[in-house]
Design an enzyme around this catalytic site. Structure first.
Site, mmCIF file in Angstrom:
data_model
loop_
_atom_site.group_PDB
_atom_site.id
_atom_site.type_symbol
_atom_site.label_atom_id
_atom_site.label_comp_id
_atom_site.label_asym_id
_atom_site.label_seq_id
_atom_site.Cartn_x
_atom_site.Cartn_y
_atom_site.Cartn_z
ATOM 1 N N ILE A 26 0.800 -1.186 0.167
ATOM 2 C CA ILE A 26 0.108 -0.086 0.124
ATOM 3 C C ILE A 26 0.915 1.230 -0.025
ATOM 4 O O ILE A 26 0.445 2.232 -0.366
ATOM 5 C CB ILE A 26 -1.132 -0.219 1.233
ATOM 6 N N ILE A 98 3.214 0.843 8.614
ATOM 7 C CA ILE A 98 4.033 -0.371 8.994
ATOM 8 C C ILE A 98 2.881 -0.726 10.266
ATOM 9 O O ILE A 98 2.571 -0.310 11.137
ATOM 10 C CB ILE A 98 5.387 -0.007 9.664
ATOM 11 N N ALA A 101 2.832 -7.825 14.650
ATOM 12 C CA ALA A 101 2.857 -8.465 15.920
ATOM 13 C C ALA A 101 3.331 -10.055 15.713
ATOM 14 O O ALA A 101 3.377 -10.553 14.485
ATOM 15 C CB ALA A 101 1.133 -8.852 15.988
ATOM 16 N N TYR A 161 -8.639 -11.298 12.815
ATOM 17 C CA TYR A 161 -7.799 -10.204 12.826
ATOM 18 C C TYR A 161 -7.130 -10.188 14.154
ATOM 19 O O TYR A 161 -6.201 -9.659 14.473
ATOM 20 C CB TYR A 161 -8.624 -9.037 12.557
ATOM 21 N N LYS A 168 -5.276 -1.770 16.250
ATOM 22 C CA LYS A 168 -5.618 -0.571 15.185
ATOM 23 C C LYS A 168 -6.563 0.343 15.856
ATOM 24 O O LYS A 168 -6.547 1.512 15.544
ATOM 25 C CB LYS A 168 -6.173 -1.401 14.074
ATOM 26 N N LYS A 198 -4.160 -7.721 -0.926
ATOM 27 C CA LYS A 198 -3.193 -8.812 -1.046
ATOM 28 C C LYS A 198 -1.629 -8.434 -0.952
ATOM 29 O O LYS A 198 -0.976 -7.960 -2.005
ATOM 30 C CB LYS A 198 -3.071 -9.899 -2.264
ATOM 31 N N ALA A 201 2.069 -8.007 4.096
ATOM 32 C CA ALA A 201 1.480 -8.291 5.539
ATOM 33 C C ALA A 201 0.311 -9.110 5.612
ATOM 34 O O ALA A 201 0.075 -9.651 6.931
ATOM 35 C CB ALA A 201 1.453 -6.752 6.098
#
Length: 260
Positions: A26, A98, A101, A161, A168, A198, A201
């Site tokens: 992205i 960025i 985890a 998630y 987030k 896609k 990350a």
């Protein structure tokens, strides 16, 4: 994909883009869009392994600053901003893309997330944006724009998630508070929430292909977004056309978020 514009509205603007891993990132869509609208770019790469993928991209947009940046490595973030101040003396755009985890914490449920894993995810994915903003703000002498990347899992529960949902959510709240604190300096802060894409990350998320297919089917526009959709939206938000837009979570997902 190209955008026809009457003039390079970001000409002579200086942009720092953090988070490019390869041509599917992205952050790369954002860098390309800033470049197409006339901005000069500073581009970072995570480590030597990533450098071979990112360096050709930086060269293709004639980035005069190309440096390593691991936000967990002492001194690297400060070195990037010192170089920007030395070469440019100012900064207009900051893009933070960025997140991290540990795999065992990301792929397990939230109840099973370790304290260490949660802290690491929060530091890299959220607090690093605060550290960047602290260094960028003094360089944004005539105002500027700051962007970070979030996801709908911050506001609604998304299967698999896991820990990144709360992380987030904290990042989105961070944007609102930074927008408030930096508003008097004419610095605008944006949380950008793309639909599923896609990228490298996203490969860390369990059953991500299922999420991707479902989003494509549910999107009112009938298709998924791509990295240039995200990039052009960020580029618009960095222009004077969006001079009074700040503190929002901006969805770029083909309308998936409005669906029940």
């Amino acid at each position: 994909m190209s955008l026809l514009i009457p003039q390079p509205v970001l000409k002579n603007k200086k942009a720092l883009v953090v988070g490019i891993a390869n041509e599917h990132s992205i952050a790369w869509g954002c860098a390309r869009s800033f470049h197409e609208l006339g901005a000069d770019l500073a581009i970072t790469y995570l480590n030597e392994k990533a450098k071979s993928y990112v360096e050709p991209l930086a060269e293709s947009v004639s980035a005069p600053i190309f440096m390593p940046l691991n936000v967990s490595a002492p001194g690297e973030l400060e070195a990037v901003f010192a170089r920007i101040e030395q070469l440019w003396g100012s900064l207009d755009i900051l893009l933070h893309a960025i997140a991290f985890a540990p795999k065992e914490d990301l792929q397990g449920g939230l109840l099973d997330c370790s304290a260490e894993g949660f802290a690491k995810a929060m530091d890299v994915s959220c607090h690093s944006f605060i550290r960047m903003a602290r260094l960028a703000a003094p360089l944004m002498k005539d105002g500027g724009s700051m962007f970070t990347m979030t996801y709908h899992g911050a506001q609604k529960v998304v299967n698999n998630y896991n820990v990144m949902g709360p992380i987030k959510a904290a990042l989105e709240a961070t944007c609102r508070y930074l927008a408030y604190e930096l508003g008097p300096k004419k610095i605008r802060v944006h949380a950008i929430s793309p639909g599923p894409l896609k990228t490298r990350a996203s490969g860390g998320l369990k059953d991500f292909d299922l999420l991707l297919n479902e989003a494509g089917q549910r999107a009112p526009v009938g298709e998924l977004v791509d990295i240039m959709d995200v990039g052009f939206t960020c580029a618009y938000l960095a222009t004077p056309y969006a001079r009074r837009v700040t503190g929002e979570t901006m969805y770029i997902d083909g309308g998936v978020n409005i669906m029940a």
